[in-house]
Design a protein around this motif. Structure first.
Motif, PDB file in Angstrom:
ATOM      1  N   ASP A  35       0.826  -1.208   0.000  1.00 61.87           N
ATOM      2  CA  ASP A  35       0.000   0.000   0.000  1.00 61.87           C
ATOM      3  C   ASP A  35       0.860   1.257   0.000  1.00 61.87           C
ATOM      4  OD1 ASP A  35      -2.516  -1.235  -0.038  1.00 61.87           O
ATOM      5  OD2 ASP A  35      -2.403  -1.630   2.100  1.00 61.87           O
ATOM      6  N   PRO A  36       1.596   1.530  -1.062  1.00 63.09           N
ATOM      7  CA  PRO A  36       2.519   2.655  -1.074  1.00 63.09           C
ATOM      8  C   PRO A  36       1.845   4.024  -1.022  1.00 63.09           C
ATOM      9  CG  PRO A  36       2.303   1.775  -3.271  1.00 63.09           C
ATOM     10  CD  PRO A  36       1.577   0.824  -2.340  1.00 63.09           C
ATOM     11  N   ILE A  37       0.573   4.103  -1.401  1.00 59.08           N
ATOM     12  CA  ILE A  37      -0.095   5.396  -1.463  1.00 59.08           C
ATOM     13  C   ILE A  37      -0.543   5.877  -0.081  1.00 59.08           C
ATOM     14  CG2 ILE A  37      -2.490   4.651  -1.868  1.00 59.08           C
ATOM     15  CD1 ILE A  37      -2.358   6.796  -4.250  1.00 59.08           C
ATOM     16  N   PHE A  38      -0.634   4.949   0.869  1.00 61.05           N
ATOM     17  CA  PHE A  38      -1.107   5.326   2.198  1.00 61.05           C
ATOM     18  C   PHE A  38       0.040   5.881   3.032  1.00 61.05           C
ATOM     19  CE2 PHE A  38      -4.319   1.895   1.256  1.00 61.05           C
ATOM     20  CZ  PHE A  38      -5.316   2.781   0.922  1.00 61.05           C
ATOM     21  N   GLY A  39      -0.268   6.911   3.808  1.00 62.01           N
ATOM     22  CA  GLY A  39       0.723   7.533   4.671  1.00 62.01           C
ATOM     23  C   GLY A  39       0.413   9.007   4.845  1.00 62.01           C
ATOM     24  N   THR A  66      -3.127  13.085   4.552  1.00 62.27           N
ATOM     25  CA  THR A  66      -2.967  11.744   5.089  1.00 62.27           C
ATOM     26  C   THR A  66      -3.990  10.840   4.423  1.00 62.27           C
ATOM     27  OG1 THR A  66      -2.220  12.618   7.215  1.00 62.27           O
ATOM     28  CG2 THR A  66      -2.959  10.330   7.170  1.00 62.27           C
ATOM     29  N   LEU A  67      -3.491   9.790   3.795  1.00 64.49           N
ATOM     30  CA  LEU A  67      -4.344   8.762   3.221  1.00 64.49           C
ATOM     31  C   LEU A  67      -4.126   7.492   4.020  1.00 64.49           C
ATOM     32  CD1 LEU A  67      -3.717   9.291  -0.602  1.00 64.49           C
ATOM     33  CD2 LEU A  67      -5.600  10.168   0.767  1.00 64.49           C
ATOM     34  N   ALA A  68      -5.205   6.893   4.486  1.00 62.74           N
ATOM     35  CA  ALA A  68      -5.108   5.681   5.297  1.00 62.74           C
ATOM     36  C   ALA A  68      -6.116   4.660   4.803  1.00 62.74           C
ATOM     37  CB  ALA A  68      -5.377   6.006   6.769  1.00 62.74           C
ATOM     38  N   ALA A  69      -5.732   3.394   4.854  1.00 63.46           N
ATOM     39  CA  ALA A  69      -6.670   2.328   4.516  1.00 63.46           C
ATOM     40  C   ALA A  69      -7.814   2.371   5.517  1.00 63.46           C
ATOM     41  CB  ALA A  69      -5.963   0.975   4.565  1.00 63.46           C
ATOM     42  N   ASP A  70      -9.041   2.186   5.003  1.00 60.30           N
ATOM     43  CA  ASP A  70     -10.232   2.217   5.853  1.00 60.30           C
ATOM     44  C   ASP A  70     -11.236   1.219   5.278  1.00 60.30           C
ATOM     45  OD1 ASP A  70     -12.173   2.826   7.684  1.00 60.30           O
ATOM     46  OD2 ASP A  70     -12.529   4.860   6.979  1.00 60.30           O
ATOM     47  N   GLY A  71     -11.201  -0.009   5.775  1.00 64.14           N
ATOM     48  CA  GLY A  71     -12.074  -1.054   5.253  1.00 64.14           C
ATOM     49  C   GLY A  71     -11.787  -1.309   3.787  1.00 64.14           C
ATOM     50  N   ASP A  72     -12.827  -1.216   2.949  1.00 64.99           N
ATOM     51  CA  ASP A  72     -12.654  -1.417   1.512  1.00 64.99           C
ATOM     52  C   ASP A  72     -12.492  -0.074   0.787  1.00 64.99           C
ATOM     53  OD1 ASP A  72     -15.240  -0.604   1.981  1.00 64.99           O
ATOM     54  OD2 ASP A  72     -16.170  -2.031   0.605  1.00 64.99           O
ATOM     55  N   GLY A  73     -11.870   0.871   1.489  1.00 62.27           N
ATOM     56  CA  GLY A  73     -11.666   2.194   0.910  1.00 62.27           C
ATOM     57  C   GLY A  73     -10.523   2.917   1.592  1.00 62.27           C
ATOM     58  N   LEU A  74     -10.700   4.227   1.776  1.00 70.33           N
ATOM     59  CA  LEU A  74      -9.662   5.025   2.393  1.00 70.33           C
ATOM     60  C   LEU A  74     -10.257   6.100   3.283  1.00 70.33           C
ATOM     61  CD1 LEU A  74      -8.194   7.865   0.207  1.00 70.33           C
ATOM     62  CD2 LEU A  74     -10.353   6.804  -0.345  1.00 70.33           C
ATOM     63  N   TYR A  90     -12.543  12.458   5.584  1.00 66.01           N
ATOM     64  CA  TYR A  90     -13.702  11.647   5.230  1.00 66.01           C
ATOM     65  C   TYR A  90     -13.256  10.247   4.829  1.00 66.01           C
ATOM     66  CZ  TYR A  90     -12.534  12.347   0.284  1.00 66.01           C
ATOM     67  OH  TYR A  90     -11.894  12.366  -0.924  1.00 66.01           O
ATOM     68  N   SER A  91     -14.171   9.308   4.939  1.00 66.67           N
ATOM     69  CA  SER A  91     -13.954   7.940   4.471  1.00 66.67           C
ATOM     70  C   SER A  91     -14.698   7.745   3.164  1.00 66.67           C
ATOM     71  CB  SER A  91     -14.469   6.923   5.494  1.00 66.67           C
ATOM     72  OG  SER A  91     -13.652   6.929   6.628  1.00 66.67           O
ATOM     73  N   ALA A  92     -14.129   6.923   2.289  1.00 62.59           N
ATOM     74  CA  ALA A  92     -14.749   6.647   0.996  1.00 62.59           C
ATOM     75  C   ALA A  92     -14.444   5.204   0.591  1.00 62.59           C
ATOM     76  CB  ALA A  92     -14.225   7.606  -0.061  1.00 62.59           C
ATOM     77  N   LYS A  93     -15.372   4.604  -0.133  1.00 59.62           N
ATOM     78  CA  LYS A  93     -15.184   3.251  -0.651  1.00 59.62           C
ATOM     79  C   LYS A  93     -14.602   3.317  -2.055  1.00 59.62           C
ATOM     80  CE  LYS A  93     -18.936   1.172   1.921  1.00 59.62           C
ATOM     81  NZ  LYS A  93     -20.097   0.295   1.872  1.00 59.62           N
ATOM     82  N   PHE A  94     -13.826   2.299  -2.394  1.00 59.42           N
ATOM     83  CA  PHE A  94     -13.267   2.175  -3.739  1.00 59.42           C
ATOM     84  C   PHE A  94     -14.226   1.384  -4.622  1.00 59.42           C
ATOM     85  CE2 PHE A  94      -8.997   2.355  -1.475  1.00 59.42           C
ATOM     86  CZ  PHE A  94      -8.751   3.659  -1.834  1.00 59.42           C
TER      87      PHE A  94
END
Length: 168
Positions: A35-39, A66-74, A90-94
């Motif tokens: 997950d290189p995009i998260f951080g 800051t981008l963080a994994a959040d369930g099936d999204g970020l 905010y949280s969002a699904k992919f």
């Protein structure tokens, strides 16, 4: 003869596709990179350009994203400086589906997110059901540079480019 209703957003996406492939060929992330995009990412103001109004302006403060994994999204969090509180989070699904934009309660705005690769996320904002902003988030092959490119479909030539370095 049949006429096609291609809007500026679709035309922009079609024209941008070869550029994206070239970018990922040259700077793409390894296939097993996790997950290189998260951080947490701190803006490099010397490389970032606010061009939404056509002025090629610099950003007055060092944004932090800051981008963080959040369930099936970020979870997407933005602050205008390293010492300020967040402007939004905010949280969002992919899932590519339109969801109410939590940044603008009471307005008819939606966000859709796609994670096209471990190092690439695309976001579409719609206002009153029409595309109002595209954003592409990418990360360099070494995982040290995060780039956000955004534009409005009516003026795709006026792109904001935000370049960040890893803050954690």
């Amino acid at each position: 003869m049949r006429k096609y209703a291609w809007g500026p957003g679709l035309v922009t996406a079609i024209l941008a596709t070869p550029l994206l492939f070239a970018h990922f060929w040259a700077f793409g992330q390894a296939k097993n990179s996790g997950d290189p995009i998260f951080g947490t990412w701190k803006m490099d103001q010397t490389k970032s350009v606010n061009n939404r109004g056509g002025e090629h302006a610099t950003y007055p403060t060092q944004h932090v994203r800051t981008l963080a994994a959040d369930g099936d999204g970020l979870r997407n969090t933005l602050a205008y400086s390293p010492t300020s509180g967040s402007v939004y989070s905010y949280s969002a699904k992919f899932d590519g589906k339109d969801h109410p934009d939590p940044r603008t309660p009471g307005k008819d705005q939606t966000l859709a997110h796609w994670r096209l690769a471990p190092d690439m996320i695309v976001r579409l904002q719609k206002t009153n059901g029409k595309a109002s902003e595209w954003v592409i988030y990418t990360v360099s092959a070494d995982g040290k540079v995060f780039t956000s490119v955004s534009w409005v479909p009516t003026h795709p030539e006026l792109q904001d480019v935000q370049v960040f370095t890893r803050g954690n």
